[in-house]
Design an enzyme around this catalytic site. Sequence first.
Site, PDB file in Angstrom:
ATOM      1  N   SER A   1       0.816  -1.348   0.044  1.00 45.23           N
ATOM      2  CA  SER A   1      -0.057  -0.083   0.136  1.00 45.23           C
ATOM      3  C   SER A   1       0.939   1.345  -0.165  1.00 45.23           C
ATOM      4  O   SER A   1       0.849   2.196  -0.592  1.00 45.23           O
ATOM      5  CB  SER A   1      -0.952   0.013   1.287  1.00 45.23           C
ATOM      6  OG  SER A   1      -0.267   0.031   2.466  1.00 45.23           O
ATOM      7  N   ASP A   2       1.869   1.219   1.029  1.00 51.96           N
ATOM      8  CA  ASP A   2       2.533   2.527   0.962  1.00 51.96           C
ATOM      9  C   ASP A   2       3.701   2.582  -0.224  1.00 51.96           C
ATOM     10  O   ASP A   2       3.851   3.737  -0.871  1.00 51.96           O
ATOM     11  CB  ASP A   2       3.336   2.808   2.234  1.00 51.96           C
ATOM     12  CG  ASP A   2       4.364   1.591   2.513  1.00 51.96           C
ATOM     13  OD1 ASP A   2       4.069   0.615   1.962  1.00 51.96           O
ATOM     14  OD2 ASP A   2       4.994   1.697   3.583  1.00 51.96           O
ATOM     15  N   CYS A   3       4.006   1.469  -0.889  1.00 51.01           N
ATOM     16  CA  CYS A   3       5.121   1.418  -1.950  1.00 51.01           C
ATOM     17  C   CYS A   3       4.233   2.167  -3.046  1.00 51.01           C
ATOM     18  O   CYS A   3       4.666   2.978  -3.917  1.00 51.01           O
ATOM     19  CB  CYS A   3       5.566   0.324  -2.271  1.00 51.01           C
ATOM     20  SG  CYS A   3       6.657  -0.311  -0.934  1.00 51.01           S
TER      21      CYS A   3
END
Length: 735
Positions: A463-465
Amino acid sequence: MAKCRGKQSNGHLVNEKDLQTENPRTDPTRWRLLDERGRQTWHYLQSDEKLKQWPQSIADRYFLNLPTGLPSLPKPCTPLDSAQNAISYFSQLQLPPGNWGCEYGGPLFLLPGLVIAWYVTKTPVPEHISIEIRRYLFARQNPVDGGWGLHIEGESSVFGTAMNYVILRLLGASEEDGRIVKARGKLHQLGGAVNGPHWAKFWLSVLGCMEPEAVNPVPPDLWLLPDWVPIAPWRWWIHIRQVYLPMSYIVSRGFRFPLTPLTRQLREELYTQPYSSINFASHRNSISPADNYHPKSMFLNVVNRLLVDVWQPYLRPNYIRRRAEEWTWDLIMHENENTDFSSLAPVNGPMNFLASYIHDGPDSYSVERHRQRMHDFLWVKDEGMLMNGTNGVQTWDTALLVQAVVAAGLAEAPQWRPMLTKALEFLDDQQIRENCREQEVCYRQRRKGAWAFSTREQGYTVSDCTSEALKSVLLLQRLPGFPKLVSDERIKDAIDTLLTMQNASGGFASYEPIRGSQYLEYLNAAEVFGRIMIEYDYPECTTAVVTALSLFSRHHDPSYRKAEIEKTISRAVAWIMKDQRKDGSWYGSWGICFTYAGMFALESLASVGRNYSNDPRVALACQFFLDRQMADGGWGESYKSCTDGVYTPHEKSQVVQTCWIIIALLEAGYPDREPIEKAVRMVMGRQMEDGSWKQEAIEGVFNKSCMISYPNYKFIFPIKALGMFAKRFGDLKIQ
């Protein structure tokens, strides 16, 4: 001429003289890093002809701590001068595809799985690799007690000491070597290998150096449970799922490597009593206090006892065993195909390698491809060869660097445009364009439009990548002079994937939405890690998604899925506020610790208009940081914050963590320049003449207890912090 970064100060390190005089080493000028669309492998050139054909790059020399040939730069007087010097240096380390590379080391339990897998699959280990692995492990041996810990800054444990002792012996270290003798003494002091955690016992059993009765059960039968069952493996966190999948297959197949003279000798070295006298079944639950970070629950102990004493010997029919082995193998093959045999990470990679060896045979394509892929995890540096925590940090670091330069206001400077264009080309190439084959069958999350942590081939949505890569693409493609490489359709694919990942709580996890209950932690058999059985809401992941969705809605396509995005952001912000502690802090799960999470949280709140002047919760977060500023103007937080859950100051300030807090205060709109300027002065004061900074303490963490290195952070976050300060307060002369 300026040399590259100084010797690492983090972790246990023996004297440099010892490295030079006691250990054989390869010629560092013969090592080359090959980067093929982000796939990074190290090569040792044996012939002088090859040396001429493939010159060593500046990046190669930097990684090996050889003189880079980069010049000293004018002494910076202002924050932007300092940021420009840093970019000048870091731009020279950009690799041909447009990404940056680095070691992603720290954990000391990764190499053992690989070396044991090599040994039991009869994979030849080239001498140059054997030499450099030995050098690294001896360099990271605790100089006081002779052991190894879970990670390079950790205290000696049975897991670290027993497993690294074993592979040093497998790679040719003599049992009479003084360092091996010292390690053996520490291992015996800890009670011997019978006190190792579950994963250590598994690998020792595979090697033939421990009886399988000492290994708690990992039945592949669990994968036959219907999906509605609360403990079904598809509900587990992806890393634990992909570790126990091949582990269960290997154990069920009963694989044990035949004894050799060396493993027979190891049987006598690893224990405090003769091997033949040990009742291994009585040691299934034996574990050293140094390893027992997450003690097994009484419930798990009862389940294990029933499996060992009732289910497996009396009730388990052969057709269940055969069906379970067939199904787990099918899932392993899905993992092989969906990652082109690169695997999720270096724990399950060697296990999948061994499972393929057992099922397909030593001469099969799957075994050969795994052999090739194991090199994707290896990294060479001045201390030797280590195993990275994934096959790299390519996408993650590249995306963060782009954002740093943009935030510093330097993205449109002509001298940095080629660097940023190459970075954009890399991010364009690394976006995942399709979902997994039979996605639902192998329980994979949607990935079309996502970015992985490392490479497109590895292929796991994070998700954060995805959020950070998407932000970088949006930021660059809206600036004049940069090509529009990622189409609107592909940008919307990324948004569509992010919108599938929100949890019922409003927060976001890492690879998948939460699928199981926290009660599954009662089945945590790993012992050395916490919060490992399921996904969790993470402030870092949640805040990254908020900032990405906010940027997309404001500046790219305000009408696309407008109501859903607004609702997603609103629920996520509510979770971020709920997750904040009473003292104003957030606990971080992927960086150390309250410092790291606080930076992300305040950035996301700023993206929705919450700042120091209009939100008392933001003001409280700022005060949390200001109360912990050190006398030199910097901040420093120990990794003990992660393990203990309480803010613990480091013994000295850290450049990277100081920059995280500078960014946090600037994002929050903190009005007083003085404490921020004091921090900027500290950061600039530690910059070296060539524009770089020395490596300080370790930066990252996973599963609460294991630390991991992000050495590029010492460029990325100073660039961002210094540039943001100049944009906010002016490019002041800093005395």
